[in-house]
Motif scaffolding. Structure first.
Motif, PDB file in Angstrom:
ATOM      1  N   GLY B  64       1.118  -0.683  -0.159  1.00  0.00           N
ATOM      2  CA  GLY B  64       0.479   0.294  -0.199  1.00  0.00           C
ATOM      3  C   GLY B  64       0.962   1.521   0.234  1.00  0.00           C
ATOM      4  N   ASN B  65       0.545   1.845  -0.421  1.00  0.00           N
ATOM      5  CA  ASN B  65       0.985   3.342  -0.292  1.00  0.00           C
ATOM      6  C   ASN B  65       0.112   4.576  -0.798  1.00  0.00           C
ATOM      7  N   THR B  69      -4.682  12.552   0.339  1.00  0.00           N
ATOM      8  CA  THR B  69      -6.110  12.287  -0.486  1.00  0.00           C
ATOM      9  C   THR B  69      -5.801  10.816  -1.065  1.00  0.00           C
ATOM     10  N   ASP B  70      -5.008  10.450  -1.886  1.00  0.00           N
ATOM     11  CA  ASP B  70      -4.545   9.492  -2.458  1.00  0.00           C
ATOM     12  C   ASP B  70      -4.163   8.375  -1.995  1.00  0.00           C
ATOM     13  N   PHE B  71      -4.581   7.437  -2.218  1.00  0.00           N
ATOM     14  CA  PHE B  71      -4.069   5.499  -1.745  1.00  0.00           C
ATOM     15  C   PHE B  71      -4.336   4.641  -3.127  1.00  0.00           C
ATOM     16  N   THR B  72      -3.336   3.564  -2.431  1.00  0.00           N
ATOM     17  CA  THR B  72      -2.945   2.795  -3.908  1.00  0.00           C
ATOM     18  C   THR B  72      -2.861   1.124  -3.314  1.00  0.00           C
ATOM     19  N   LEU B  73      -3.301  -0.010  -3.582  1.00  0.00           N
ATOM     20  CA  LEU B  73      -3.142  -0.918  -3.253  1.00  0.00           C
ATOM     21  C   LEU B  73      -2.162  -1.781  -4.545  1.00  0.00           C
ATOM     22  N   THR B  74      -1.216  -2.122  -4.510  1.00  0.00           N
ATOM     23  CA  THR B  74      -1.039  -2.880  -5.045  1.00  0.00           C
ATOM     24  C   THR B  74      -0.396  -4.205  -4.703  1.00  0.00           C
TER      25      THR B  74
END
Lengths: 118, 106
Positions: B64-65, B69-74
């Motif tokens: 996760g990163n 306000t902006d987040f990602t799951l890879t």
């Protein structure tokens, strides 16, 4: 083993009431806030209510304020959700979850199903 | 209330692919985002907390990163057991709010 076990779901008519219960084991229950989260059939997750570790503070999503009440009994390791004036759109699987602060909701129960229908 | 806009709502992928799911918060929420995996008929399973920290036992192919306000799951090198629905959650402010979910299909 850390575990949460919900009970109390069932079929109820619109306008009816139920009391959902969640029994915790395997951790120091009184040290953690707890939440109830629901999931309508085929839909996403919705946080419904939360209670602080002491039980002194509660929080609700707007759609259930005045109808649902969350409470806990730290002597029995239980957290309850009293659901009143039920509506069709309250039909869902209701999960209880352990709120571990920074660690988020790290433990979930298996859920109990509430069906509101005439 | 803080809205969590999750995208895409679904995606198709193959074994070994790398997939990325995004959540955007309507307000700054620091790093208070968690990610969950859910399989049909099962309770959600917590994967990531504090935007980028893996829970114990979660395979390292998950990451996760993000912040504010902006987040990602890879998911790197998708495995058969990874086909599921994924949800983000903001736990910065009550009421807590989930993203709409991303169904990862073969």
């Amino acid at each position: 083993e850390v575990q949460l076990l919900e009970s109390g779901g069932g079929l109820v008519q619109p306008g009816g009431s139920l009391r959902l219960s969640c029994t915790a084991s395997g951790f120091s229950f009184s040290s953690y806030a707890m939440s109830w989260v629901r999931q309508a059939p085929g839909k996403g997750l919705e946080w419904v209510a939360g209670v602080s570790d002491s039980g002194d503070t509660t929080f609700y999503v707007d759609s259930v304020k005045g109808r649902f009440t969350i409470s806990r009994d730290n002597s029995k390791n239980t957290v309850d959700l009293q659901v009143n004036i039920l509506r069709d759109d309250d039909t869902a699987v209701y999960y209880c979850a352990k709120d571990h602060g920074l660690y988020g909701m790290d433990v979930w129960g298996q859920g109990t199903t509430v069906t509101v229908s005439s | 209330d803080i809205q969590m806009t999750q995208s895409p709502s679904s995606l198709s992928a193959s074994i070994g692919d790398r997939v990325t799911i995004t959540c955007r918060a309507s307000h700054v929420i620091s790093f208070y985002v968690a990610w969950f995996q859910q399989k049909p008929g099962r309770a959600p399973k917590s994967l990531i907390y504090a935007a980028s920290s893996l829970h114990s036992g979660v395979p390292s192919r998950f990451s996760g990163n993000g912040s504010d306000t902006d987040f990602t799951l890879t998911v790197n090198s998708l495995q058969p057991e990874d086909f599921a629905t994924y949800f983000c959650l903001q736990y910065n402010t009550y009421p807590l709010t989930f993203g709409g979910g991303t169904k990862v299909e073969i």
